[in-house]
Design a protein around this motif. Structure first.
Motif, short mmCIF file in Angstrom:
data_model
loop_
_atom_site.label_atom_id
_atom_site.label_comp_id
_atom_site.label_asym_id
_atom_site.label_seq_id
_atom_site.Cartn_x
_atom_site.Cartn_y
_atom_site.Cartn_z
N ARG A 191 -8.45 2.53 -7.66
CA ARG A 191 -8.02 3.55 -6.66
C ARG A 191 -7.20 4.70 -7.58
N VAL A 235 1.47 2.16 -3.62
CA VAL A 235 0.48 2.69 -4.16
C VAL A 235 0.01 4.12 -3.61
N ASN A 236 0.26 4.20 -2.41
CA ASN A 236 0.17 5.70 -1.91
C ASN A 236 0.91 6.65 -2.55
N ARG A 257 1.00 -1.24 0.05
CA ARG A 257 -0.10 -0.10 -0.04
C ARG A 257 0.78 1.29 -0.04
N THR A 258 2.07 1.10 0.58
CA THR A 258 2.88 2.27 0.47
C THR A 258 3.25 2.63 -0.87
N SER A 261 -5.96 -7.85 -6.46
CA SER A 261 -5.12 -6.73 -5.52
C SER A 261 -4.95 -5.71 -6.79
N GLU A 268 -7.79 -3.64 -7.66
CA GLU A 268 -8.21 -2.66 -6.38
C GLU A 268 -7.39 -1.32 -6.55
N THR A 269 -6.03 -1.79 -6.99
CA THR A 269 -5.15 -0.45 -6.86
C THR A 269 -5.28 0.23 -8.21
#
Length: 438
Positions: free
Chosen positions: A188, A24-25, A21-22, A181, A184-185
């Motif tokens: 977003r 992706v952020n 997630r880091t 996954s 989902e990315t």
């Protein structure tokens, strides 16, 4: 001795780990930063796709498109391909408003059914959808395809008529396609991509409108802040003025739309050479057109006048070809005049506080309009003033000294010979549905 038993090979796991997630952020934060800057839309799409691939999303192709407000194009699209980069495509206006390629696309299918997402696996023989773009993608080894729509209207619905949103797609050539996954990315990221692209499109829209309605140079001045009444400067320039003769009678005789179309054809034939020669069209006044070729910043008076002279020559040749077609169709040829002048003008804003016009003003502007009126009297399609001819040492045909209406002094007038003379240096800068929708 007991025979050694060799265990069967273990099939490697085909489940890829989720992207942290880091990471992706980091992509999301980068997109939000682009929304706050003046980034170009190509830079945004390219950077987003490259970053998605870099963090482990098996992306082979990314695509997005928007409706735009532009006199020549109805939409623009950006396609990114891994290892190739990105390209920008303009979609021209077409009768009926819809490009035929778009009507056969997944996005048109989605719009007609109110779908915001559509996933199509391309590595199976029993696909439920058949769009031309999918055939192209299969040939490139794509295994998975996800199309999406993002609305700009403040709700989840996408309005085809309002043009308020972004359409796009992601494609993968990984053997397993996109994982849960990955999707989902992508879901977003595409919302943030839409925000960044929306800001870039709005910025481009302002530039398009300013350039279309004000001209290239004038539009830049306005967008840079020269917007107050009285803002302006004195500049030296070659002045270019042309008008269509007999337009009042044609407007009375012809259907309104037919006359407007004819006027646009006329402006197209005479105006395009001006733009291509580096001139700035400032205004269309009824059936007339005013343009300038500014002097300075590396452009000499000779260079500016040469550019203005050459554009007048090309305009005259284009009108001759246009009139040849009109005669073949049984129509009378269009008569016109072009006047060339040089002098100092005031270039800036005038008007009332809440309604301004950016143009050139001064006695030279009045003189070039009166000089154009003289073209009919002398039977010459193009006339030039002495101030103009002094700046361009080529053969000119003198036509004597004439009194111009509203001008206190007599003016020496010349007709061009359109020689092959070329000045030392450039005369100016030129103006800077073959693809699938998917």
């Amino acid at each position: 001795m007991q025979d050694r038993v060799v265990p069967p090979p273990v099939e490697a796991s085909r489940v890829r780990p989720a992207v942290p997630r880091t990471l992706v952020n980091a992509v999301v934060d980068w997109l939000m930063q682009q929304a706050l800057t003046d980034a170009e839309i190509e830079t945004i799409v390219f950077g987003c796709c490259e970053r998605l691939q870099a963090i482990g999303i098996p992306l082979a192709r990314g695509y997005c498109a928007f409706s735009v407000l532009h006199p020549l194009h109805s939409a623009l699209g950006i396609t990114w391909e891994r290892g190739v980069g990105s390209r920008l495509d303009d979609y021209p206006h077409v009768p009926g408003g819809l490009n035929t390629g778009f009507t056969r696309s997944p996005h048109h299918y989605m719009l007609g059914r109110g779908l915001n997402f559509l996933r199509i696996r391309l590595d199976t023989a029993d696909r439920h959808y058949d769009f031309p773009v999918l055939t192209d993608l299969v040939e490139k080894g794509v295994t998975d395809y996800v199309a999406y729509l993002v609305s700009f209207e403040g709700n989840s619905s996408f309005s085809q008529s309002s043009g308020g949103g972004m359409i796009g797609s992601w494609a993968s050539d990984h053997v397993d396609g996109f994982s849960d996954s990955d999707i989902e990315t992508l879901l977003r990221v595409e919302a943030r991509l839409a925000v960044a692209c929306k800001m870039a499109v709005r910025d481009q829209l302002m530039r398009n409108v300013a350039k279309t309605y004000l001209g290239r140079t004038t539009g830049k001045r306005v967008l840079s802040g020269q917007i107050k009444r009285g803002d302006g400067e004195s500049i030296d320039a070659a002045i270019w003025y042309a008008d269509l003769r007999g337009s009042t009678g044609m407007a009375d005789r012809m259907p309104r739309q037919e006359f407007i179309d004819l006027l646009n054809q006329f402006f197209g034939e005479i105006g395009q050479p001006v733009i291509e020669s580096g001139g700035e069209i400032l205004s269309f006044i009824g059936d007339a057109m005013l343009a300038i070729f500014p002097i300075g910043k590396g452009v000499t008076g000779e260079m500016a006048c040469q550019a203005a002279s050459e554009s007048a020559s090309v305009a005259q040749a284009r009108m001759a070809a246009f009139n040849h077609k009109r005669r073949a169709q049984g129509h009378a040829p269009l008569e016109f005049g072009i006047a060339l002048h040089r002098g100092e003008v005031t270039y800036g804003n005038v008007g009332v506080p809440n309604r301004l016009a950016f143009s050139v003003f001064g006695s030279v502007v009045n003189e070039v309009a009166r000089l154009d009126s003289l073209t009919k009297e002398l039977g010459e399609p193009v006339l030039a003033s002495q101030a103009f001819t002094k700046s361009l040492p080529m053969p000119w045909r003198p036509l004597g000294s004439h009194k111009l209406r509203g001008v206190g002094r007599r003016m020496k007038v010349f007709a061009p010979t359109w020689s092959s003379y070329k000045p030392a240096g450039a005369a100016g800068q030129s103006e800077d549905d073959a693809m699938r929708w998917a």
